[in-house]
Write an enzyme that holds these catalytic residues in place. Structure first.
Site, short mmCIF file in Angstrom:
data_model
loop_
_atom_site.label_atom_id
_atom_site.label_comp_id
_atom_site.label_asym_id
_atom_site.label_seq_id
_atom_site.Cartn_x
_atom_site.Cartn_y
_atom_site.Cartn_z
N ASP A 69 -2.15 10.69 -2.57
CA ASP A 69 -2.49 9.63 -3.53
C ASP A 69 -2.74 10.20 -4.91
OD1 ASP A 69 -3.23 8.52 -0.75
OD2 ASP A 69 -2.93 6.80 -2.08
N ARG A 122 0.84 -1.19 0.00
CA ARG A 122 0.00 0.00 0.00
C ARG A 122 0.88 1.24 0.00
NH1 ARG A 122 1.70 1.92 3.91
NH2 ARG A 122 0.57 3.84 3.59
N GLY A 123 0.21 2.42 -0.15
CA GLY A 123 0.94 3.66 -0.31
C GLY A 123 1.10 3.88 -1.80
N ALA A 124 0.77 5.09 -2.26
CA ALA A 124 0.65 5.34 -3.71
C ALA A 124 1.88 4.90 -4.53
CB ALA A 124 0.31 6.81 -3.94
N ASN A 130 -5.77 12.49 -0.17
CA ASN A 130 -4.90 11.69 0.72
C ASN A 130 -5.78 10.98 1.74
OD1 ASN A 130 -2.23 10.85 1.53
ND2 ASN A 130 -2.46 12.10 3.35
N GLN A 174 -2.70 2.88 9.79
CA GLN A 174 -1.39 2.97 9.13
C GLN A 174 -0.40 3.79 9.98
OE1 GLN A 174 -4.30 3.28 7.60
NE2 GLN A 174 -4.26 2.66 5.45
O1 MRU Z 1 -4.85 3.33 1.95
P1 MRU Z 1 -3.37 3.55 1.91
O2 MRU Z 1 -2.68 3.07 3.15
O3 MRU Z 1 -2.74 3.03 0.65
O4 MRU Z 1 -3.21 5.14 1.88
C1 MRU Z 1 -1.93 5.70 1.75
C2 MRU Z 1 -1.92 7.17 1.89
O5 MRU Z 1 -2.93 7.82 1.99
C3 MRU Z 1 -0.57 7.83 1.81
O6 MRU Z 1 -0.57 9.02 2.53
C4 MRU Z 1 -0.24 8.15 0.34
O7 MRU Z 1 -0.39 7.02 -0.47
C5 MRU Z 1 1.14 8.67 0.18
S1 MRU Z 1 2.35 7.39 0.41
C6 MRU Z 1 3.88 8.07 0.11
#
Ligand code: MRU
Length: 373
Positions: free
Chosen positions: A265, A74-76, A275, A224
């Site tokens: 994101d 996970r994380g963009a 985000n 998270q």
């Molecule tokens: O649902 P997730 O855990 O994938 O959400 C991630 C986020 O919202 C992060 O802040 C975003 O992806 C930036 S990661 C460098």
């Protein structure tokens, strides 16, 4: 490096899970959440953290779809890297030797991977980049195209590490010598190729000798913040305190927050920023208390094809994420829920974006356009 103290192969939904104990001296920036291993991808299954560090070997595109959907990865930026490798896993066994037949499969795989999570544009960005490379190589033998796709996936991965380092080095300049920083969700090595985005700024400020303390929002409902960000900061030895999401206003009102840094994101062409749910609330509170609100954003997270945040699709997730905690019901059995995973912070609430090309200040519509031209 990882020292395997225990080696426990398990089978969970046809995936190979291997558990290791990390040595204590490993710093967070050494964490590799995704790794290409000869013929498959190894990811840290983030759903087990912080309790256990479990690695999950992914050998086909369906397994990666599932891993992205379930937030094992996970994380963009990490989703983009994972999807790039999965693209190769999806095409490597295609038997069709004609480009036309190959292309039908390529489109199907791209659409399939793209359907795993809708908000982070990095996913589509990586898939589109691969699709255009395939198109450019359409006259070449299929085997050659396949090899080029794997090379590109590796390049996307390596580039992300360099980009995150740049964001960290550039962004840490905005952090005062002594600062209380609030952050939301997880934006570290786990969420990227390495270092992270907003967390990279924090790691690099710490490395530069700045006296920083981080308020870690727990980040309901999937935690998270408490599970992942606290784990990464702990490994890096950075002073922090975990707080519940709704403590943020109180902290700001009491003068305990000097700046806020978050990741993203997807950023729209006008600077509106999607985000993790709760980010918008933080931005409004920051404005009310005159606190700088920074967004760390690699260019791969900026979507110039969407004019404003209204056009960003917001993922809605299963109700069980908010009606249960650790399997225990915390709401009446038959209850209606609404569980958006992200929200949109209007551009006017953002002080600046930190990108690999430097700091972008308002007016965002104009300055983002310049960045891409
Ligand atoms: O649902 P997730 O855990 O994938 O959400 C991630 C986020 O919202 C992060 O802040 C975003 O992806 C930036 S990661 C460098």
């Amino acid at each position: 490096m990882h020292t395997p103290r225990q080696h426990i192969p398990e089978t969970v939904t046809a995936l190979t899970l291997i558990e290791f104990n990390l040595v204590m001296s490993e710093t967070t920036t050494a964490i590799q959440s995704i790794e290409w291993r000869e013929d498959h991808v190894r990811i840290i299954d983030q759903t087990f953290l912080p309790g256990r560090t479990v690695y999950c070997d992914i050998r086909d595109v369906g397994q990666m779809w599932d891993a992205i959907k379930k937030l094992k990865v996970r994380g963009a930026p990490a989703i983009g890297i994972a999807a790039a490798y999965a693209f190769y896993l999806g095409i490597k066994d295609i038997q069709d030797v004609s480009y036309a037949g190959f292309k039908i499969e390529v489109d199907r795989i791209s659409n399939y991977l793209s359907s795993s999570r809708p908000t982070a544009i990095n996913l589509k960005w990586a898939l589109d980049r691969i699709a255009s490379t395939i198109h450019a190589l359409r006259e070449k033998p299929i085997d050659e195209i396949k090899e080029s796709v794997l090379r590109l996936a590796k390049t996307i991965h390596e580039e992300d590490k360099r980009i995150c380092k740049k964001i960290g080095l550039e962004g840490q300049k905005l952090i005062p010598k002594e600062a209380n920083i609030l952050t939301h969700c997880n934006t570290g090595s786990l969420a990227t190729g390495q270092y992270g985005t907003a967390l990279s700024m924090i790691f690099h400020a710490h490395e530069a000798g700045k006296k920083i303390h981080v308020w870690v929002d727990e980040t309901r409902p999937l935690m998270q913040g408490s599970r992942l960000t606290a784990w990464e900061l702990d490994k890096a030895g950075i002073p922090m305190k975990l707080v519940i999401d709704s403590a943020a206003g109180h902290l700001m009102k009491s003068g305990k927050v000097d700046l806020i840094v978050v990741g993203t994101d997807r950023v729209a062409a006008n600077g509106d920023t999607a985000n993790k749910i709760g980010t918008y609330t933080l931005s409004v509170l920051a404005g009310a208390h005159g606190i700088p609100f920074y967004v760390a954003a690699p260019l791969s997270s900026i979507d110039m094809a969407v004019a404003t945040g209204d056009d960003i699709p917001i993922e809605e997730r299963d109700s069980s994420e908010i009606t249960t905690i650790g399997g225990t019901k915390i709401a009446p059995k038959r209850i209606d829920t609404f569980n958006p995973a992200f929200d949109v912070t209007p551009a006017e609430n953002i002080t600046a974006f930190i990108t690999e090309k430097g700091v972008i200040k308002p007016p965002f519509t104009e300055n983002l356009k310049k960045l891409f031209s």
